[in-house]
Design a protein around this motif. Structure first.
Motif, PDB file in Angstrom:
ATOM      1  N   UNK A   1      41.338  48.051  20.442  1.00 36.77           N
ATOM      2  CA  UNK A   1      41.197  47.696  21.852  1.00 36.77           C
ATOM      3  C   UNK A   1      42.363  46.788  22.240  1.00 36.77           C
ATOM      4  N   UNK A   2      43.067  47.088  23.340  1.00 33.66           N
ATOM      5  CA  UNK A   2      44.169  46.233  23.782  1.00 33.66           C
ATOM      6  C   UNK A   2      43.683  44.831  24.119  1.00 33.66           C
ATOM      7  N   UNK A   3      44.546  43.852  23.915  1.00 33.38           N
ATOM      8  CA  UNK A   3      44.180  42.465  24.172  1.00 33.38           C
ATOM      9  C   UNK A   3      43.691  42.245  25.600  1.00 33.38           C
ATOM     10  N   UNK A   4      44.271  42.946  26.586  1.00 34.33           N
ATOM     11  CA  UNK A   4      43.912  42.704  27.978  1.00 34.33           C
ATOM     12  C   UNK A   4      42.457  43.056  28.295  1.00 34.33           C
ATOM     13  N   UNK A   5      41.797  43.843  27.495  1.00 33.62           N
ATOM     14  CA  UNK A   5      40.420  44.247  27.796  1.00 33.62           C
ATOM     15  C   UNK A   5      39.386  43.484  26.974  1.00 33.62           C
ATOM     16  N   UNK A   6      39.797  42.536  26.185  1.00 35.39           N
ATOM     17  CA  UNK A   6      38.862  41.861  25.279  1.00 35.39           C
ATOM     18  C   UNK A   6      37.951  40.868  25.974  1.00 35.39           C
ATOM     19  N   UNK A   7      38.409  40.209  27.001  1.00 36.95           N
ATOM     20  CA  UNK A   7      37.615  39.151  27.607  1.00 36.95           C
ATOM     21  C   UNK A   7      37.464  39.407  29.105  1.00 36.95           C
ATOM     22  N   UNK A   8      36.541  40.316  29.432  1.00 39.54           N
ATOM     23  CA  UNK A   8      36.344  40.713  30.824  1.00 39.54           C
ATOM     24  C   UNK A   8      34.901  40.495  31.250  1.00 39.54           C
ATOM     25  N   UNK A   9      34.709  40.455  32.556  1.00 39.70           N
ATOM     26  CA  UNK A   9      33.388  40.372  33.166  1.00 39.70           C
ATOM     27  C   UNK A   9      33.210  41.638  33.992  1.00 39.70           C
ATOM     28  N   UNK A  10      32.091  42.316  33.831  1.00 40.45           N
ATOM     29  CA  UNK A  10      31.796  43.500  34.636  1.00 40.45           C
ATOM     30  C   UNK A  10      31.155  43.039  35.941  1.00 40.45           C
ATOM     31  N   UNK A  11      31.714  43.528  37.047  1.00 37.04           N
ATOM     32  CA  UNK A  11      31.205  43.212  38.379  1.00 37.04           C
ATOM     33  C   UNK A  11      30.926  44.507  39.128  1.00 37.04           C
ATOM     34  N   UNK A  12      30.207  44.379  40.221  1.00 35.08           N
ATOM     35  CA  UNK A  12      29.862  45.512  41.077  1.00 35.08           C
ATOM     36  C   UNK A  12      30.240  45.176  42.504  1.00 35.08           C
ATOM     37  N   UNK A  13      30.513  46.218  43.293  1.00 37.67           N
ATOM     38  CA  UNK A  13      30.836  46.021  44.701  1.00 37.67           C
ATOM     39  C   UNK A  13      30.234  47.171  45.494  1.00 37.67           C
ATOM     40  N   UNK A  14      29.352  46.862  46.461  1.00 40.48           N
ATOM     41  CA  UNK A  14      28.865  47.898  47.366  1.00 40.48           C
ATOM     42  C   UNK A  14      29.933  48.171  48.416  1.00 40.48           C
ATOM     43  N   UNK A  15      30.177  49.439  48.704  1.00 41.70           N
ATOM     44  CA  UNK A  15      31.200  49.802  49.689  1.00 41.70           C
ATOM     45  C   UNK A  15      30.704  50.945  50.561  1.00 41.70           C
ATOM     46  N   UNK A  16      31.303  51.054  51.717  1.00 43.37           N
ATOM     47  CA  UNK A  16      31.064  52.183  52.607  1.00 43.37           C
ATOM     48  C   UNK A  16      32.139  53.233  52.395  1.00 43.37           C
ATOM     49  N   UNK A  17      32.069  54.331  53.150  1.00 48.77           N
ATOM     50  CA  UNK A  17      33.002  55.435  52.938  1.00 48.77           C
ATOM     51  C   UNK A  17      34.464  55.090  53.230  1.00 48.77           C
ATOM     52  N   UNK A  18      34.724  54.251  54.215  1.00 52.83           N
ATOM     53  CA  UNK A  18      36.114  53.903  54.545  1.00 52.83           C
ATOM     54  C   UNK A  18      36.739  53.084  53.419  1.00 52.83           C
ATOM     55  N   UNK A  19      36.002  52.081  52.947  1.00 56.36           N
ATOM     56  CA  UNK A  19      36.526  51.267  51.849  1.00 56.36           C
ATOM     57  C   UNK A  19      36.698  52.107  50.582  1.00 56.36           C
ATOM     58  N   UNK A  20      35.764  53.010  50.326  1.00 56.79           N
ATOM     59  CA  UNK A  20      35.883  53.864  49.149  1.00 56.79           C
ATOM     60  C   UNK A  20      37.140  54.734  49.234  1.00 56.79           C
ATOM     61  N   UNK A  21      37.445  55.254  50.388  1.00 59.08           N
ATOM     62  CA  UNK A  21      38.651  56.072  50.546  1.00 59.08           C
ATOM     63  C   UNK A  21      39.910  55.246  50.252  1.00 59.08           C
ATOM     64  N   UNK A  22      39.933  54.002  50.697  1.00 55.58           N
ATOM     65  CA  UNK A  22      41.075  53.132  50.415  1.00 55.58           C
ATOM     66  C   UNK A  22      41.179  52.821  48.922  1.00 55.58           C
ATOM     67  N   UNK A  23      40.050  52.655  48.262  1.00 61.23           N
ATOM     68  CA  UNK A  23      40.049  52.435  46.807  1.00 61.23           C
ATOM     69  C   UNK A  23      40.595  53.686  46.112  1.00 61.23           C
ATOM     70  N   UNK A  24      40.146  54.851  46.551  1.00 59.80           N
ATOM     71  CA  UNK A  24      40.648  56.111  45.965  1.00 59.80           C
ATOM     72  C   UNK A  24      42.156  56.231  46.167  1.00 59.80           C
TER      73      UNK A  24
END
Length: 118
Positions: free
Chosen positions: A1-24
């Protein structure tokens, strides 16, 4: 596993369709800048809370809601306190809008869509 992924926190974000399109459009690697009337970005600490917002707020507001899941470097999040938005299950980080570039740079891997509500 690369060093950058060893110490992370999993988060969630609710989004609508416009924000999802920008994320895509970012290749599922970044959240869009906040709008002028949105001074904070609030990723949440539980999937259940994100589902509630996506289903109960995003769907009525925009016709559909999505829950995203992503990992953020723990050392970045140590600069912020967890905020309680109402009940004890409503925990979130408040990231100032002007810090979104740094937040996006702290995301490790891709942003995933894990739930969808019509």
């Amino acid at each position: 596993m690369p060093d950058e992924t060893r110490d992370v926190v999993t988060l969630w974000r609710p989004v609508g369709p416009v924000e999802l399109e920008l994320i895509r459009n970012s290749g599922m690697r970044a959240f869009p800048p906040r709008l002028p009337d949105q001074p904070i970005f609030y990723p949440v600490l539980s999937k259940e809370y994100a589902v509630k917002i996506a289903r109960d707020w995003n769907v009525p507001a925009s016709g559909s809601g999505y829950v995203t899941r992503f990992d953020v470097r723990r050392d970045f999040l140590e600069n912020y306190r967890v905020q309680k938005a109402g009940g004890s299950a409503h925990l979130e980080y408040w990231i100032p809008a002007e810090e979104m570039t740094a937040f996006n740079e702290a995301i490790v891997g891709e942003i995933e869509v894990v739930a969808e509500f019509p």
